[in-house]
Design a protein around this motif. Structure first.
Motif, PDB file in Angstrom:
ATOM      1  N   LEU A  83       0.842  -1.311   0.167  1.00  0.00           N
ATOM      2  CA  LEU A  83      -0.133  -0.261   0.080  1.00  0.00           C
ATOM      3  C   LEU A  83       0.998   1.630   0.122  1.00  0.00           C
ATOM      4  N   ALA A  84       1.947   1.255   0.491  1.00  0.00           N
ATOM      5  CA  ALA A  84       2.948   2.457   0.285  1.00  0.00           C
ATOM      6  C   ALA A  84       3.241   3.023  -0.533  1.00  0.00           C
ATOM      7  N   PRO A  90       1.730   2.972  -4.011  1.00  0.00           N
ATOM      8  CA  PRO A  90       0.433   3.961  -4.707  1.00  0.00           C
ATOM      9  C   PRO A  90       0.179   4.937  -3.832  1.00  0.00           C
ATOM     10  N   VAL A  91      -0.052   5.221  -2.189  1.00  0.00           N
ATOM     11  CA  VAL A  91      -0.620   6.207  -1.779  1.00  0.00           C
ATOM     12  C   VAL A  91       1.303   7.376  -1.610  1.00  0.00           C
ATOM     13  N   THR A  92       2.136   6.704  -1.797  1.00  0.00           N
ATOM     14  CA  THR A  92       3.613   7.735  -2.146  1.00  0.00           C
ATOM     15  C   THR A  92       2.843   8.964  -3.316  1.00  0.00           C
ATOM     16  N   LEU A 124       0.185   9.230  -5.255  1.00  0.00           N
ATOM     17  CA  LEU A 124      -0.788   9.667  -5.063  1.00  0.00           C
ATOM     18  C   LEU A 124      -0.719  11.450  -4.248  1.00  0.00           C
ATOM     19  N   LEU A 125       0.778  11.068  -3.613  1.00  0.00           N
ATOM     20  CA  LEU A 125       0.541  12.564  -2.934  1.00  0.00           C
ATOM     21  C   LEU A 125       1.575  13.522  -3.702  1.00  0.00           C
ATOM     22  N   TRP A 174       8.412   2.739   0.749  1.00  0.00           N
ATOM     23  CA  TRP A 174       7.769   3.911   0.785  1.00  0.00           C
ATOM     24  C   TRP A 174       9.375   4.549  -0.184  1.00  0.00           C
ATOM     25  N   VAL A 200      -2.451   5.388  -9.559  1.00  0.00           N
ATOM     26  CA  VAL A 200      -2.275   5.130  -8.122  1.00  0.00           C
ATOM     27  C   VAL A 200      -3.766   4.419  -7.309  1.00  0.00           C
ATOM     28  N   ILE A 201      -4.789   5.255  -7.737  1.00  0.00           N
ATOM     29  CA  ILE A 201      -6.233   5.279  -7.190  1.00  0.00           C
ATOM     30  C   ILE A 201      -6.583   3.421  -7.004  1.00  0.00           C
ATOM     31  N   ILE A 239      -4.220   1.135  -4.863  1.00  0.00           N
ATOM     32  CA  ILE A 239      -4.535   1.209  -3.726  1.00  0.00           C
ATOM     33  C   ILE A 239      -6.238   0.622  -3.043  1.00  0.00           C
ATOM     34  N   SER A 246      -4.433  -2.744  -3.538  1.00  0.00           N
ATOM     35  CA  SER A 246      -3.577  -2.964  -1.710  1.00  0.00           C
ATOM     36  C   SER A 246      -4.860  -3.410  -0.678  1.00  0.00           C
TER      37      SER A 246
END
Length: 441
Positions: free
Chosen positions: A55-56, A58-60, A62-63, A115, A390-391, A394, A397
């Motif tokens: 998960l780390a 795609p979240v990265t 996204l930001l 990450w 990335v959504i 996520i 994930s």
């Protein structure tokens, strides 16, 4: 900022130099994709929760990507240019992360380094997409993205094969001793860190950028855009102004990347069980399966590198939409066919189809999108476009572990088949995309 009419036609070697950095970027990305699940499993990760540990990444993205896109749009340095400062900084931190990853002694450390690695890759990768839109007019954009895909393919081929090369030709141990990451993986990540930095430096030092046509106006806009709150406001406001083509491509990307993420997460487990007959991450057979998956990924990456130069020809004689639809359909059927693979030799065949799809995924959506974006916001919108990559990652994930465990009763190969179905849906949705860019010449 840059008029299409004033952009010069670049030579083959100019396209080569401006794209070569992607060889290094994809080297790091391929090492991550082919080995992260293996590293997590070696350090004790529960197979049912593998998708959560990913998960780390795609979240990265996204930001990071919209912010980096916005910042690079509003950057200009007389020596470094607009995008190249971000190429360099991303490469520096990604190389550090690649050296750190094989020294992870616990699962939480590997997740933390992932990450860092994914964030750094995003910092250097997103401006490369905008770089093509900056430097090339519509008649060369598909060729520019195809050149990137060529380097992406060959970078991934070599990176995916490295553990096998170290084991088979250099006598390096491929076994996990006392739960530690195998030496083949460690040395591969060391090589990846050096190659990542070197390749990006090549582009930074050999490729030039076009300055803003009206420097005074650009500086005035820079001053207006200063401040964190203004930046956040601009980033959020841009969603409401997304071009129609971008919205349509978002749906295509959503289903495409569910399929890809399922493949990256679960191919190790599926091949380990269906071909090598084990799910024991500490066994020699599982580590052999991990190296074999690297070879499989090298096959699809190599096919993508070759297909990259066929795609512009196919698009010119049909359309970019038709080319992308056809390639996604081939990739979807290929992923579904993995359920029938129980032999090492047969495992390569589906990867040929995946490679054809991968070549188009890295080329056609960006070529279609570049023609629909306002030039002065190219970096920002390329970053926003990453949201639709990335959504779904996520969501994958968070949900694929549940689906694999409770709906597919732990059969990871069925998750790969689900990914193939999603890719077929993406192929159908591509038919609705509006592509108004000038035809390729």
């Amino acid at each position: 900022m840059h008029s299409h009419l004033r952009k010069p036609i670049l030579s083959f070697w100019q396209l080569w130099n401006m794209s070569f950095g992607f060889f290094g970027i994809q080297f790091g990305f391929a090492l991550q994709n082919a080995n992260t699940s293996r590293i997590f499993s070696t350090l004790g990760a529960d197979p049912d929760n593998l998708s959560l540990y990913w998960l780390a990444a795609p979240v990265t993205g996204l930001l990071v990507q919209p912010i980096i896109g916005y910042l690079s749009d509003n950057t200009w340095h007389p020596t470094w240019g607009r995008r190249r400062p971000f190429f360099f900084l991303g490469a520096l931190f990604a190389s550090i992360a690649l050296f750190l990853m094989p020294h992870s002694s616990a699962l939480w450390m590997a997740v933390a380094v992932l990450w860092m690695l994914d964030g750094a890759i995003n910092v250097s990768m997103e401006p490369f997409r905008a770089f093509v839109g900056d430097k090339l007019g519509p008649s060369q954009q598909t060729a520019g993205f195809a050149m990137q895909t060529f380097f992406i393919g060959w970078g991934a081929v070599i990176a995916s094969l490295l553990p096998t090369i170290f084991a088979d030709y250099m006598g390096v141990s491929n076994e996990s001793v006392a739960g530690a990451i195998p030496d083949t993986v460690r040395y591969s990540f060391y090589a990846g860190g050096a190659i990542y930095m070197s390749a990006v430096l090549w582009t930074v030092l050999t490729a030039q950028e076009l300055p803003p046509e009206d420097m005074e106006a650009f500086r005035a806009e820079q001053r207006r855009n200063q401040g964190l709150l203004h930046a956040i406001k601009e980033i959020l406001a841009g969603f409401a102004g997304m071009p129609k083509t971008m919205v349509q491509l978002a749906a295509v990307q959503f289903f495409t990347w569910i399929g890809l993420f399922a493949m990256w997460i679960y191919t190790n487990v599926a091949i380990g069980k269906n071909v090598f007959g084990t799910t024991d991450a500490q066994s020699a057979a599982f580590q052999a399966a991990g190296s074999h998956v690297g070879v499989m990924f090298a096959v699809y990456s190599g096919v993508a590198a070759l297909a990259a130069f066929v795609l512009p020809v196919l698009a010119r004689h049909t359309s970019r939409k038709f080319a992308h639809t056809l390639c996604l359909a081939i990739g979807g059927v290929s992923l579904i066919s993995l359920f029938a693979v129980h032999d090492v030799r047969m495992s390569y065949l589906p990867m040929v189809g995946v490679g054809i799809a991968w070549a188009s995924i890295l080329t056609m959506p960006y070529a279609i999108l570049a023609g629909a974006l306002p030039p002065k916001r190219m970096g920002y919108y390329m970053g926003v476009f990453n949201f639709f990559i990335v959504i779904p990652q996520i969501m994958s994930s968070l949900l694929l572990g549940f689906v694999t465990k409770y709906l597919f009763m732990g059969e990871a190969v069925k998750t790969l088949m689900l990914g193939g179905v999603c890719m077929l849906v993406a192929a159908i949705l591509t038919l609705a995309v509006q592509d108004n860019a000038a035809p390729e010449r």
